[in-house]
Design a protein around this motif. Structure first.
Motif, PDB file in Angstrom:
ATOM      1  N   GLU A 212       0.851  -1.195   0.000  1.00 43.62           N
ATOM      2  CA  GLU A 212       0.000   0.000   0.000  1.00 43.62           C
ATOM      3  C   GLU A 212       0.879   1.234   0.000  1.00 43.62           C
ATOM      4  N   THR A 213       0.398   2.300  -0.641  1.00 44.63           N
ATOM      5  CA  THR A 213       1.170   3.537  -0.698  1.00 44.63           C
ATOM      6  C   THR A 213       0.827   4.434   0.479  1.00 44.63           C
ATOM      7  N   THR A 214       1.820   5.206   0.894  1.00 48.90           N
ATOM      8  CA  THR A 214       1.567   6.153   1.975  1.00 48.90           C
ATOM      9  C   THR A 214       0.569   7.216   1.518  1.00 48.90           C
ATOM     10  N   ARG A 215       0.589   7.578   0.253  1.00 49.05           N
ATOM     11  CA  ARG A 215      -0.351   8.583  -0.249  1.00 49.05           C
ATOM     12  C   ARG A 215      -1.795   8.153   0.002  1.00 49.05           C
ATOM     13  N   ARG A 216      -2.114   6.906  -0.331  1.00 47.90           N
ATOM     14  CA  ARG A 216      -3.478   6.406  -0.123  1.00 47.90           C
ATOM     15  C   ARG A 216      -3.795   6.313   1.370  1.00 47.90           C
ATOM     16  N   LEU A 217      -2.833   5.930   2.176  1.00 52.48           N
ATOM     17  CA  LEU A 217      -3.051   5.870   3.623  1.00 52.48           C
ATOM     18  C   LEU A 217      -3.322   7.261   4.181  1.00 52.48           C
ATOM     19  N   PHE A 218      -2.626   8.263   3.671  1.00 56.68           N
ATOM     20  CA  PHE A 218      -2.824   9.633   4.150  1.00 56.68           C
ATOM     21  C   PHE A 218      -4.228  10.147   3.863  1.00 56.68           C
ATOM     22  N   VAL A 219      -4.830   9.720   2.747  1.00 56.39           N
ATOM     23  CA  VAL A 219      -6.159  10.236   2.388  1.00 56.39           C
ATOM     24  C   VAL A 219      -7.291   9.258   2.712  1.00 56.39           C
ATOM     25  N   LEU A 220      -6.979   8.153   3.337  1.00 53.51           N
ATOM     26  CA  LEU A 220      -7.998   7.136   3.606  1.00 53.51           C
ATOM     27  C   LEU A 220      -9.178   7.685   4.399  1.00 53.51           C
ATOM     28  N   ALA A 221      -8.926   8.536   5.364  1.00 52.72           N
ATOM     29  CA  ALA A 221     -10.023   9.095   6.164  1.00 52.72           C
ATOM     30  C   ALA A 221     -10.979   9.928   5.305  1.00 52.72           C
ATOM     31  N   GLY A 222     -10.504  10.433   4.170  1.00 52.05           N
ATOM     32  CA  GLY A 222     -11.343  11.205   3.256  1.00 52.05           C
ATOM     33  C   GLY A 222     -11.525  10.509   1.920  1.00 52.05           C
ATOM     34  N   TRP A 223     -11.630   9.198   1.950  1.00 54.84           N
ATOM     35  CA  TRP A 223     -11.678   8.402   0.722  1.00 54.84           C
ATOM     36  C   TRP A 223     -12.785   8.844  -0.232  1.00 54.84           C
ATOM     37  N   GLN A 224     -13.916   9.348   0.303  1.00 55.90           N
ATOM     38  CA  GLN A 224     -15.033   9.751  -0.559  1.00 55.90           C
ATOM     39  C   GLN A 224     -14.646  10.931  -1.447  1.00 55.90           C
ATOM     40  N   GLU A 225     -13.655  11.698  -1.023  1.00 52.73           N
ATOM     41  CA  GLU A 225     -13.225  12.883  -1.755  1.00 52.73           C
ATOM     42  C   GLU A 225     -11.988  12.611  -2.600  1.00 52.73           C
ATOM     43  N   SER A 226     -11.653  11.348  -2.794  1.00 52.79           N
ATOM     44  CA  SER A 226     -10.429  10.968  -3.493  1.00 52.79           C
ATOM     45  C   SER A 226     -10.745  10.091  -4.701  1.00 52.79           C
ATOM     46  N   GLU A 227      -9.902  10.190  -5.696  1.00 54.56           N
ATOM     47  CA  GLU A 227     -10.005   9.303  -6.864  1.00 54.56           C
ATOM     48  C   GLU A 227      -8.935   8.207  -6.808  1.00 54.56           C
ATOM     49  N   LEU A 228      -8.318   8.027  -5.651  1.00 60.70           N
ATOM     50  CA  LEU A 228      -7.229   7.064  -5.514  1.00 60.70           C
ATOM     51  C   LEU A 228      -7.708   5.639  -5.240  1.00 60.70           C
ATOM     52  N   PHE A 229      -9.007   5.457  -4.988  1.00 59.24           N
ATOM     53  CA  PHE A 229      -9.521   4.146  -4.617  1.00 59.24           C
ATOM     54  C   PHE A 229     -10.420   3.615  -5.727  1.00 59.24           C
ATOM     55  N   THR A 230     -10.277   2.333  -6.009  1.00 59.58           N
ATOM     56  CA  THR A 230     -11.065   1.696  -7.059  1.00 59.58           C
ATOM     57  C   THR A 230     -12.537   1.630  -6.653  1.00 59.58           C
ATOM     58  N   GLU A 231     -13.382   1.301  -7.607  1.00 58.99           N
ATOM     59  CA  GLU A 231     -14.805   1.142  -7.308  1.00 58.99           C
ATOM     60  C   GLU A 231     -15.021   0.072  -6.248  1.00 58.99           C
ATOM     61  N   GLU A 232     -14.304  -1.035  -6.359  1.00 60.86           N
ATOM     62  CA  GLU A 232     -14.415  -2.103  -5.374  1.00 60.86           C
ATOM     63  C   GLU A 232     -14.002  -1.612  -3.991  1.00 60.86           C
ATOM     64  N   GLU A 233     -12.893  -0.887  -3.925  1.00 63.83           N
ATOM     65  CA  GLU A 233     -12.425  -0.367  -2.640  1.00 63.83           C
ATOM     66  C   GLU A 233     -13.404   0.642  -2.056  1.00 63.83           C
ATOM     67  N   GLN A 234     -14.012   1.462  -2.895  1.00 66.28           N
ATOM     68  CA  GLN A 234     -15.002   2.428  -2.414  1.00 66.28           C
ATOM     69  C   GLN A 234     -16.206   1.713  -1.800  1.00 66.28           C
ATOM     70  N   VAL A 235     -16.648   0.637  -2.424  1.00 67.64           N
ATOM     71  CA  VAL A 235     -17.769  -0.138  -1.874  1.00 67.64           C
ATOM     72  C   VAL A 235     -17.347  -0.778  -0.556  1.00 67.64           C
TER      73      VAL A 235
END
Length: 145
Positions: free
Chosen positions: A64-87
């Motif tokens: 996992e990348t630190t970038r994605r970990l840094f924005v995980l709390a705001g995942w709804q506002e990010s395009e870094l997560f796949t559709e599966e991950e968003q679900v």
């Protein structure tokens, strides 16, 4: 604040049941990243620093990348997560905040489109398990070291 005994030191048999759930998850079809995203997001929501420390380290170990970990709390506002991950993350929040009605029919239907029945069941068991671990960690004031 007085130091609290660990559940394991007082009731090791209780931990055996939890460890059986972990063994089940370790032998499941879930990807390591899916498991760690669930564990980290749940731990953020429940305020379990001990689990956050463990699972962010594990996520990095699994690629996992630190970038994605840094924005995980705001995942709804990010395009870094796949559709599966968003679900998965939406389901994680619904299970963690079960008092709000749990997983909606709409979200469950979307998950059924993306995942097999077995994978979906394993996702939910992962969410349930980390919520239990968080409650142990927070209730006994476990600290990251």
């Amino acid at each position: 604040m007085a130091k609290r005994k660990t559940i394991y030191s007082v009731e090791p048999k209780a931990y055996e049941g939890m460890m059986m759930l972990e063994e089940y998850l370790n032998n499941s079809q879930l990807t390591p990243i899916h498991k760690e995203l669930i564990k980290i997001r749940t731990s953020q929501l429940n305020g379990c620093g001990y689990c956050l420390d463990i699972h962010t380290q594990d996520a990095i170990k699994y690629g996992e990348t630190t970038r994605r970990l840094f924005v995980l709390a705001g995942w709804q506002e990010s395009e870094l997560f796949t559709e599966e991950e968003q679900v998965i993350l939406a389901m994680t929040e619904a299970v963690t905040f079960i008092h709000n009605g749990g997983i909606s029919n709409e979200l469950y239907a979307k998950a059924q489109q993306l995942f097999s029945e077995v994978y979906l069941a394993q996702l939910i068991m992962c969410m349930v398990t980390i919520n239990a671990w968080n409650r142990i960690g927070v209730a006994t004031h476990m600290k990251a070291k």
